[in-house]
Design a protein around this motif. Structure first.
Motif, PDB file in Angstrom:
ATOM      1  N   VAL A  44       0.850  -1.271  -0.004  1.00 44.54           N
ATOM      2  CA  VAL A  44      -0.080   0.007   0.120  1.00 44.54           C
ATOM      3  C   VAL A  44       0.650   1.211  -0.133  1.00 44.54           C
ATOM      4  O   VAL A  44       1.704   1.562   0.797  1.00 44.54           O
ATOM      5  CB  VAL A  44      -0.896  -0.110   1.152  1.00 44.54           C
ATOM      6  N   ASP A  45       0.744   2.035  -0.930  1.00 39.97           N
ATOM      7  CA  ASP A  45       0.910   3.516  -0.861  1.00 39.97           C
ATOM      8  C   ASP A  45      -0.347   4.003  -1.217  1.00 39.97           C
ATOM      9  O   ASP A  45      -1.427   4.159  -0.826  1.00 39.97           O
ATOM     10  CB  ASP A  45       2.505   3.651  -1.662  1.00 39.97           C
ATOM     11  N   SER A  46      -0.197   5.051  -2.590  1.00 43.67           N
ATOM     12  CA  SER A  46      -1.342   5.658  -2.924  1.00 43.67           C
ATOM     13  C   SER A  46      -2.294   4.607  -3.740  1.00 43.67           C
ATOM     14  O   SER A  46      -3.522   4.832  -3.953  1.00 43.67           O
ATOM     15  CB  SER A  46      -1.191   6.998  -3.797  1.00 43.67           C
ATOM     16  N   SER A 102      -7.302  -5.228   6.949  1.00 37.56           N
ATOM     17  CA  SER A 102      -6.967  -4.134   6.612  1.00 37.56           C
ATOM     18  C   SER A 102      -7.309  -3.901   5.068  1.00 37.56           C
ATOM     19  O   SER A 102      -7.722  -2.574   4.967  1.00 37.56           O
ATOM     20  CB  SER A 102      -5.502  -4.065   6.787  1.00 37.56           C
ATOM     21  N   ILE A 106      -9.582  -0.394   2.963  1.00 42.13           N
ATOM     22  CA  ILE A 106      -9.071   0.552   2.123  1.00 42.13           C
ATOM     23  C   ILE A 106      -9.621   0.212   0.597  1.00 42.13           C
ATOM     24  O   ILE A 106      -9.415   1.005  -0.048  1.00 42.13           O
ATOM     25  CB  ILE A 106      -7.589   0.762   2.393  1.00 42.13           C
ATOM     26  N   LEU A 316     -11.789   9.500  -0.231  1.00 45.06           N
ATOM     27  CA  LEU A 316     -11.048   9.251   0.854  1.00 45.06           C
ATOM     28  C   LEU A 316     -11.827   8.404   2.017  1.00 45.06           C
ATOM     29  O   LEU A 316     -13.129   8.845   2.032  1.00 45.06           O
ATOM     30  CB  LEU A 316     -10.651  10.627   1.373  1.00 45.06           C
TER      31      LEU A 316
ATOM     32  N   PRO B 236      -9.855   6.881  15.680  1.00 42.00           N
ATOM     33  CA  PRO B 236      -9.884   5.487  14.749  1.00 42.00           C
ATOM     34  C   PRO B 236      -8.527   4.785  15.098  1.00 42.00           C
ATOM     35  O   PRO B 236      -7.411   5.186  15.068  1.00 42.00           O
ATOM     36  CB  PRO B 236      -9.849   6.046  13.307  1.00 42.00           C
ATOM     37  N   TRP B 238      -7.084   2.758  13.175  1.00 37.88           N
ATOM     38  CA  TRP B 238      -6.783   2.300  11.837  1.00 37.88           C
ATOM     39  C   TRP B 238      -5.602   1.471  11.824  1.00 37.88           C
ATOM     40  O   TRP B 238      -4.724   1.783  12.759  1.00 37.88           O
ATOM     41  CB  TRP B 238      -6.337   3.542  10.799  1.00 37.88           C
ATOM     42  N   ARG B 239      -5.509   0.405  10.667  1.00 34.19           N
ATOM     43  CA  ARG B 239      -4.261  -0.213  10.696  1.00 34.19           C
ATOM     44  C   ARG B 239      -3.364   0.577   9.863  1.00 34.19           C
ATOM     45  O   ARG B 239      -3.864   1.510   9.409  1.00 34.19           O
ATOM     46  CB  ARG B 239      -4.684  -1.404  10.109  1.00 34.19           C
ATOM     47  N   GLU B 241      -1.866   0.022   7.048  1.00 40.10           N
ATOM     48  CA  GLU B 241      -2.153   0.282   5.792  1.00 40.10           C
ATOM     49  C   GLU B 241      -3.019   1.541   5.754  1.00 40.10           C
ATOM     50  O   GLU B 241      -2.878   2.134   4.503  1.00 40.10           O
ATOM     51  CB  GLU B 241      -2.492  -0.933   5.155  1.00 40.10           C
ATOM     52  N   GLN B 242      -3.935   1.539   6.362  1.00 38.70           N
ATOM     53  CA  GLN B 242      -5.211   2.801   6.059  1.00 38.70           C
ATOM     54  C   GLN B 242      -4.500   4.130   6.522  1.00 38.70           C
ATOM     55  O   GLN B 242      -4.602   5.012   5.945  1.00 38.70           O
ATOM     56  CB  GLN B 242      -6.095   2.376   7.059  1.00 38.70           C
ATOM     57  N   VAL B 244      -1.310   4.664   6.064  1.00 36.45           N
ATOM     58  CA  VAL B 244      -0.334   4.986   4.744  1.00 36.45           C
ATOM     59  C   VAL B 244      -1.248   5.411   3.486  1.00 36.45           C
ATOM     60  O   VAL B 244      -0.836   6.287   2.852  1.00 36.45           O
ATOM     61  CB  VAL B 244       0.600   3.669   4.401  1.00 36.45           C
ATOM     62  N   HIS B 245      -2.396   4.618   3.272  1.00 39.08           N
ATOM     63  CA  HIS B 245      -3.039   4.840   2.191  1.00 39.08           C
ATOM     64  C   HIS B 245      -3.703   6.419   2.155  1.00 39.08           C
ATOM     65  O   HIS B 245      -3.657   7.098   1.245  1.00 39.08           O
ATOM     66  CB  HIS B 245      -4.180   3.860   1.925  1.00 39.08           C
ATOM     67  N   THR B 246      -4.337   6.602   3.171  1.00 37.77           N
ATOM     68  CA  THR B 246      -4.750   7.874   3.806  1.00 37.77           C
ATOM     69  C   THR B 246      -3.909   9.088   3.383  1.00 37.77           C
ATOM     70  O   THR B 246      -4.055  10.176   2.570  1.00 37.77           O
ATOM     71  CB  THR B 246      -5.443   8.213   4.915  1.00 37.77           C
ATOM     72  N   ALA B 248      -0.839   9.000   1.613  1.00 36.91           N
ATOM     73  CA  ALA B 248      -0.529   9.086   0.226  1.00 36.91           C
ATOM     74  C   ALA B 248      -1.529   9.746  -0.669  1.00 36.91           C
ATOM     75  O   ALA B 248      -1.362  10.756  -1.476  1.00 36.91           O
ATOM     76  CB  ALA B 248      -0.278   7.762  -0.259  1.00 36.91           C
ATOM     77  N   ARG B 249      -2.798   9.447  -0.099  1.00 36.64           N
ATOM     78  CA  ARG B 249      -4.052  10.021  -1.117  1.00 36.64           C
ATOM     79  C   ARG B 249      -3.802  11.648  -0.773  1.00 36.64           C
ATOM     80  O   ARG B 249      -4.691  12.451  -1.454  1.00 36.64           O
ATOM     81  CB  ARG B 249      -5.213   9.366  -0.791  1.00 36.64           C
ATOM     82  N   LEU B 250      -3.523  12.073   0.436  1.00 34.16           N
ATOM     83  CA  LEU B 250      -3.543  13.256   0.678  1.00 34.16           C
ATOM     84  C   LEU B 250      -2.256  14.099   0.345  1.00 34.16           C
ATOM     85  O   LEU B 250      -2.019  15.390   0.365  1.00 34.16           O
ATOM     86  CB  LEU B 250      -3.675  13.644   2.269  1.00 34.16           C
ATOM     87  N   ALA B 305      -8.267  14.442   8.142  1.00 38.55           N
ATOM     88  CA  ALA B 305      -9.115  13.151   7.496  1.00 38.55           C
ATOM     89  C   ALA B 305      -9.132  12.216   8.405  1.00 38.55           C
ATOM     90  O   ALA B 305     -10.149  11.494   8.021  1.00 38.55           O
ATOM     91  CB  ALA B 305      -7.710  12.670   6.489  1.00 38.55           C
ATOM     92  N   ALA B 306      -8.608  11.978   9.353  1.00 33.83           N
ATOM     93  CA  ALA B 306      -8.954  10.826  10.450  1.00 33.83           C
ATOM     94  C   ALA B 306      -9.954  11.473  11.399  1.00 33.83           C
ATOM     95  O   ALA B 306     -10.520  10.547  12.386  1.00 33.83           O
ATOM     96  CB  ALA B 306      -7.827  10.415  11.105  1.00 33.83           C
TER      97      ALA B 306
END
Lengths: 321, 353
Positions: A44-46, A102, A106, A316, B236, B238-239, B241-242, B244-246, B248-250, B305-306
């Motif tokens: 996972v990244d973007s 996980s 997402i 998001l 939250p 969050w794990r 990965e969540q 990291v993903h959030t 990255a998307r920001l 975001a969180a």
């Protein structure tokens, strides 16, 4: 590709599996009992990338457009129960479930239902706030560790039931004089009491936009346990008014649930009370009694997932609170 | 009652069997005493953690060097696999040979991933131990208070929780080892905390308390760091990965997260580790201490975001462009710079409320 995750012999997921086959949707069943022979990889990244590998298949996680999950408590799986705590089998199952959980949070795939959304139903008073906000009546409720407060509530409403506060399944029961001597035990655990509401029970299954209602007649305090209590139970398909169906849809949507089972009671003077919302309803017994095609509705929802996933899950992750 | 040496059952050859034994009452009493001594003086553990921290930098450097070597070897595996694929396309080798080479490379890769996972675990342990000393002291105090009321069965369960291992060699003193479950300290009532409830009811009571407290806390109108969510008492849960993903998307640079759980049960891996890291803590939109404003702004966006007001984020450096490593919505608030910010947060909101 639609992914099912759970135990193959469990009736609701087996029905959805059969319906997906009948409707011709591509499906793969991830058998939870095979966890020790299953691999998962998540990067996972973007972007989100990953693979699931069973003994005979490799599945690209990005090829999965929808998931229907009814996971069993992995610690109770026979293979894990007989393994020592913290053994390599135990750790594998723990980590496998953690990685999959996980990913489920997402992934842009449509997930019925997301674990976070399901977790939101683990507190009944929390649920009651949502239920009230959606226009349903909620019984007068007392949560207390105070025996005197419980007694006063009982005196006020005469007929009172008690049930769990959390998502732990409990048998809804009437308070009777035999319970009085146990009031002292309330100090050890917060307990939920509710005013008894007379009327007819309804179970409503919301599946995306579809609504399936059935009326339940039973002498038991909790019709789900009628057989154990030697009471009869009769389940029949029923029609809800458009307004009530919309209320049910709104409640499920408020709680981010694509599929939900909602317990309602209609009083003799036409007031609708909602007791709770189930994020992973075992719809099979209601379907068997009414012939309502709930399994096919879920299968269609999953099959049409590409479009829905984009609409229901924005770019998001957001908190439902 | 006595404990007997396990050689009596593990060796078939009589001459190899030890005839030693130790009184169960005596052995257990000594073990209880040893653990009580540690629990009553948690500074012993804290001092040990600090001592280990003194060598942390050297340990990190060495572990990072080893990880780097493993990643180089993995890159070689990738290149080798690619070459065999090209050889197959050019009809230099057949499909059976290609599968054989791929299988051999996959075996090597799994072994490397397992090694990298172990190193990553070591690195995490080195990095986090000191952060948790305060939590550790509190944990010891809680266990110590409850310890007095434990019956033998409860003490044995505590042994399991502390992962206590006792080695007895006839004629030698008992060796007692144990671990404190730092990674499992979570802001929720757990059934292990409910020693006053009969064991059969603990899980149920813990679930009921959690459900009630979550609702009650959410309904409070006073300022709160952080508000409960469906899966966590303090924001939250969050794990990784969540997060990291959030992030990255920001648009925040991140270190890619990677986990692999192989069917052997032994192999799990995370990729990328920071050489030096910095933690940026946000309290109510304000960052704590002197940090780069760009990083602070990124943490604020992630906190928004969180849906949290308190968030600590680790980056792999202090300069602009540093990568997100991890986030914690329930950080230690006792560091000297964080405490005043937390007090200000409550002070300002109480006044405005």
């Amino acid at each position: 590709m639609i992914l099912l995750w759970g135990l193959p012999q469990e009736r609701p997921i087996a029905l959805v599996h059969e319906a997906l086959h009948r409707l011709g949707f591509p499906v793969i069943f991830l058998d939870q009992r095979q966890v020790l022979m299953t691999e998962v990889e998540l990067s996972v990244d973007s972007m989100i990338r990953g693979m699931l590998r069973t003994h005979d298949e490799t599945i690209d996680l990005n090829a999965i457009t929808a998931v229907y999950l009814r996971p069993y408590d992995w610690r109770r799986l026979p293979e894990i129960e007989k393994a020592r705590s913290r053994s390599s089998a135990w750790r594998h199952a723990l980590e496998f479930e953690d990685v999959l959980a996980s990913w489920l949070e997402i992934t842009p795939a449509l997930v019925v239902n997301r674990l976070t959304a399901m977790a939101a139903t683990n507190s009944k008073p929390d649920q009651a706030s949502h239920i009230r906000a959606c226009g349903f009546e909620v019984p007068e409720t007392l949560i207390t560790t105070d025996p005197a407060a419980a007694q006063a509530f009982w005196d006020k409403y005469s007929t009172v039931i008690y049930k769990s506060i959390s998502g732990v399944r409990s048998i809804v029961s009437h308070l009777t004089p035999e319970h009085a001597h146990r009031f002292a035990d309330l100090v050890w655990c917060p307990t939920q009491f509710q005013q008894y509401i007379p009327g007819h029970d309804y179970r409503v299954h919301v599946v995306g936009h579809d609504v399936f209602a059935c009326e339940i007649t039973s002498e038991a305090d909790d019709y789900r346990y009628a057989a154990q209590q030697g009471a009869y139970v009769d389940i029949r398909a029923s029609d809800l008014s458009q307004d009530m169906a919309d209320h049910c849809r709104a409640l499920a949507a408020t709680m981010n649930l694509l599929v939900a089972g909602i317990d309602l009671r209609c009083t003799p003077d036409g007031q609708w009370y909602c007791f709770e919302i189930n994020p992973s309803p075992a719809f099979s017994s209601y379907q068997a009694a009414t012939n309502q095609p709930i399994d096919e509705a879920i299968a269609r929802l999953l099959g049409e997932s590409s479009r829905l996933a984009l609409r229901l899950w924005p770019s998001l992750p957001t908190q439902p609170y | 009652m006595y404990y007997r040496c396990s050689s009596r059952t593990t060796f078939t050859e009589p001459s190899k069997r030890c005839k030693g034994y130790v009184s169960a009452n005596d052995a257990e009493e000594r073990v209880w005493q040893a653990i009580e001594q540690v629990l009553q003086q948690p500074e012993i553990i804290a001092a040990e953690v600090s001592r280990q921290q003194a060598g942390a930098k050297e340990q990190r450097t060495e572990i990072l060097r080893e990880i780097s070597l493993i990643e180089d070897t993995m890159a070689k595996c990738d290149r080798e696999e690619q070459r065999w694929a090209q050889a197959y396309v050019a009809e230099v080798i057949n499909l059976t040979e290609l599968k054989g080479y791929r299988s051999e490379i996959a075996t090597r890769r799994h072994s490397l991933l397992a090694q990298r996972h172990d190193l990553q675990t070591n690195l995490d342990n080195v990095g986090h131990a000191l952060e948790h000393v305060e939590a550790l002291m509190g944990y010891c105090e809680r266990v110590r208070q409850q310890w007095q009321t434990f019956d033998p069965a409860e003490k044995r369960r505590a042994f399991e929780a502390l992962n206590v291992r006792i080695t007895w060699t006839p004629g030698q003193p008992l060796t007692i080892e144990g671990t404190i479950p730092l990674g499992e300290i979570v802001p929720v009532p757990l059934e292990q905390d409910l020693s006053h409830i009969i064991p059969a009811d603990r899980a149920y009571v813990a679930a009921e308390m959690n459900a009630f407290l979550r609702f009650w806390l959410r309904e409070l109108s006073c300022p709160m760091l952080n508000r409960p969510t469906p899966n966590g008492f303090a924001g939250p849960q969050w794990r990784h990965e969540q997060w990291v993903h959030t992030a990255a998307r920001l648009g925040i640079p991140v270190l890619r997260s990677y986990r692999h759980i192989a069917s052997t049960g032994a192999c799990a891996a995370k990729a990328h580790v920071p050489a030096e890291d910095v933690t940026v803590t946000i309290v109510g939109g304000q960052h704590v201490g002197a940090v780069d404003e760009v990083l602070a702004k990124q943490v604020r966006r992630l906190a928004d975001a969180a849906g949290v007001d308190l968030l600590a984020v680790r980056f792999n450096g202090a300069e602009v462009g540093s990568c997100f490593v991890s986030a914690n919505p329930w950080p230690d608030i006792t560091p000297i710079a964080v405490t005043p910010a937390v007090l200000d947060y409550f002070g300002e909101r109480s006044e405005s409320g």
